[in-house]
Design an enzyme around this catalytic site. Structure first.
Site, PDB file in Angstrom:
ATOM      1  N   HIS A 133       0.843  -1.202   0.000  1.00 37.62           N
ATOM      2  CA  HIS A 133       0.000   0.000   0.000  1.00 37.62           C
ATOM      3  C   HIS A 133       0.871   1.242   0.000  1.00 37.62           C
ATOM      4  O   HIS A 133       1.861   1.315   0.725  1.00 37.62           O
ATOM      5  CB  HIS A 133      -0.891   0.007   1.247  1.00 37.62           C
ATOM      6  CG  HIS A 133      -1.785   1.205   1.312  1.00 37.62           C
ATOM      7  ND1 HIS A 133      -2.979   1.270   0.641  1.00 37.62           N
ATOM      8  CD2 HIS A 133      -1.635   2.395   1.937  1.00 37.62           C
ATOM      9  CE1 HIS A 133      -3.534   2.445   0.856  1.00 37.62           C
ATOM     10  NE2 HIS A 133      -2.749   3.157   1.644  1.00 37.62           N
TER      11      HIS A 133
ATOM     12  N   ASP B  63     -14.820   3.138   8.424  1.00 36.91           N
ATOM     13  CA  ASP B  63     -13.795   4.047   7.901  1.00 36.91           C
ATOM     14  C   ASP B  63     -14.394   4.997   6.870  1.00 36.91           C
ATOM     15  O   ASP B  63     -14.046   6.172   6.820  1.00 36.91           O
ATOM     16  CB  ASP B  63     -12.627   3.263   7.304  1.00 36.91           C
ATOM     17  CG  ASP B  63     -11.643   4.199   6.601  1.00 36.91           C
ATOM     18  OD1 ASP B  63     -11.053   5.044   7.289  1.00 36.91           O
ATOM     19  OD2 ASP B  63     -11.517   4.109   5.365  1.00 36.91           O
TER      20      ASP B  63
ATOM     21  N   LYS C 169      -8.443  -1.005   6.539  1.00 32.57           N
ATOM     22  CA  LYS C 169      -8.789  -1.561   5.226  1.00 32.57           C
ATOM     23  C   LYS C 169      -7.844  -2.697   4.844  1.00 32.57           C
ATOM     24  O   LYS C 169      -8.251  -3.702   4.262  1.00 32.57           O
ATOM     25  CB  LYS C 169      -8.770  -0.453   4.174  1.00 32.57           C
ATOM     26  CG  LYS C 169      -9.985   0.469   4.307  1.00 32.57           C
ATOM     27  CD  LYS C 169      -9.897   1.688   3.410  1.00 32.57           C
ATOM     28  CE  LYS C 169      -8.975   2.730   4.001  1.00 32.57           C
ATOM     29  NZ  LYS C 169      -9.070   4.058   3.413  1.00 32.57           N
TER      30      LYS C 169
HETATM   31  N1  URA Z   1      -5.619   7.247   3.072  1.00 29.62           N
HETATM   32  C1  URA Z   1      -6.584   6.612   3.760  1.00 29.62           C
HETATM   33  O1  URA Z   1      -7.041   5.545   3.373  1.00 29.62           O
HETATM   34  N2  URA Z   1      -7.035   7.176   4.897  1.00 29.62           N
HETATM   35  C2  URA Z   1      -6.566   8.349   5.370  1.00 29.62           C
HETATM   36  O2  URA Z   1      -7.010   8.796   6.408  1.00 29.62           O
HETATM   37  C3  URA Z   1      -5.565   9.000   4.630  1.00 29.62           C
HETATM   38  C4  URA Z   1      -5.107   8.419   3.490  1.00 29.62           C
END
Ligand code: URA
Ligand code: CA
Length: 433
Positions: free
Chosen positions: A82, A161, A187
């Site tokens: 990621h 989220d 995630k």
């Molecule tokens: N990317 C994400 O998935 N969440 C955040 O809070 C900031 C960047």
């Protein structure tokens, strides 16, 4: 439990308990706690911060707030990668087939997201026929068969989220390390990988504008990953200028194909080898980073990595002939060169603003509904540290409109030429705990 007490505790700088955090996440997700109370809590977290334990409880509660993906039917250790975001970041397109080609299982779930260019999924969709929607069973089948699949998130992953993020966006609480760390990791954990390699970017084109914040974010995410029983490591990389030369969708596919053929730009290749070696070691396909890197280099030299890319494209319905016939990728109508107005050395290429120039051409979307033009984009003929003669092309612009004064203005304003300039350090740190 009462929400007002939770807000008061955080407002006064106390450490929230696991129960309090779970109460907030489930209450907000199901709608029994209103936006205004969660807003107050988010602002308290913004100012008061959270301990690693609090962040881990928040992460786990969010990751369990909806569907979770079970990848246990995939043999071996599943690695995911990621990035916290960049401009012209072609890394995943190269890494997924390359790491798979040495036997590691790459089960990559991506979101689309908003940005200067499309996300990895959008870029892949520039390949005619390429399909990113698939059932979990098909996804698992492909990874078992070919060690690689890149798919859109199916189901309702970490809905908490999504709600928190939307609220943070309108309450100026996005820029909080505990909230960013828990958002990203919730995630990743819900999508089922055993090992996670994080690229935390820093610089103009990144969330974290300075090294100190990037380091703290990286350490926090690595610790959360470990507390959640996921092997996790991070690198901190420079995103003050875009990565590689291509910024767009079809042209980044082309850049990835070139890289897999051994002709990638130096900075992109360095990122690929550093991140890829970590993935191969985490997947237990090599014992040391040096050994892993050699395996990856050999896979590119032998053509095995390129072959894996073809298999990945074919598995997902795409036309693998794009590898040798670039004209099969979407092509822009017009091609313009941006001549340097003076001679000197490139001292700055402001990453996010160069990204804006690509977006103005149509390479990215501003709202979820906007369509992407896969064919358009930028090719940087010069990078920071390169010398340039007046009149030489700084950037090649691929456009579907004839009039591009707005794009040229943004580029001229954000590509600085001086007497001296030095290439920025690409990888600042490797963080394993
Ligand atoms: N990317 C994400 O998935 N969440 C955040 O809070 C900031 C960047
Ligand atoms: Ca690139």
């Amino acid at each position: 439990m009462r929400m007002v007490d939770v807000i008061k505790n955080k407002r006064d700088g106390k450490v929230l308990s696991k129960e309090e955090i779970e109460f907030v996440v489930s209450g907000y997700t199901e709608g029994s706690i209103p936006d205004y109370q969660v807003s107050a809590l988010l602002m308290s977290i913004f100012f008061r911060d959270m301990t690693d334990e609090e962040i881990t409880h928040l992460t786990m509660a969010m990751s369990q707030s909806g569907d979770t993906i079970d990848l246990s039917e995939i043999k071996g250790i599943k690695v995911d990668k990621h990035s916290t975001g960049g401009v012209g970041d072609t890394t995943t397109l190269v890494l997924a087939p390359l790491v798979a080609s040495v036997g590691a299982a790459v089960a990559k779930m991506s979101g689309r997201g908003l940005g200067h260019t499309g996300g990895t999924l959008d870029k892949l969709e520039a390949i005619p026929g390429f399909e990113i929607e698939m059932t979990n069973d098909r996804f698992i089948e492909l990874v078992n068969k070919s060690h690689v699949a890149v798919a859109g998130q199916s189901g309702d992953l970490a809905p908490a989220d999504k709600k928190f993020y939307a609220l943070r966006d309108v309450t100026e609480t996005v820029d909080s390390i505990p909230l960013i760390a828990s958002s990203i990791m919730s995630k990743k954990i819900a999508s089922g990988a055993d090992a996670i390699v994080l690229d935390v970017t820093t610089g103009d084109g990144a969330f974290m504008k300075n090294l100190e914040d990037a380091e703290r974010l990286a350490h926090t995410m690595v610790r959360i990953g470990k507390l959640a029983n996921r092997q996790t490591m991070a690198i901190i990389s420079d995103m003050s200028q875009p990565l590689g030369n291509a910024i767009g969708n079809a042209n980044e596919i082309q850049e990835a194909i070139d890289a897999l053929k051994g002709n990638g730009p130096a900075d992109l290749m360095e990122m690929v080898y550093v991140l890829g070696s970590q993935m191969v070691v985490l997947a237990e396909k090599a014992e040391t980073l040096d050994e892993a890197r050699k395996m990856l280099e050999e896979s590119i030299a032998s053509g095995a990595a390129l072959e894996k890319f073809k298999v990945m494209v074919e598995n997902q319905g795409g036309d693998p002939r794009v590898v040798d016939q670039p004209e099969l990728l979407p092509q822009a109508k017009y091609k313009f060169e941006l001549p340097a107005k003076e001679s000197g050395v490139i001292s700055k290429m402001v990453a996010d603003q160069i990204g804006v120039a690509a977006m103005l051409l149509g390479a990215g979307r501003r709202t979820k509904e906007e369509a992407i033009d896969y064919a358009v984009g930028l090719y940087l003929n010069k990078k920071v540290g390169d010398s340039v003669e007046k009149g030489e092309s700084l950037v090649t612009i691929y456009s579907n409109r004839k009039e591009i004064k707005d794009v040229e203005a943004v580029l001229y304003e954000n590509i600085l030429i001086s007497e001296t300039g030095t290439e920025p350090k690409l990888i600042h740190k490797v963080i394993t705990e």
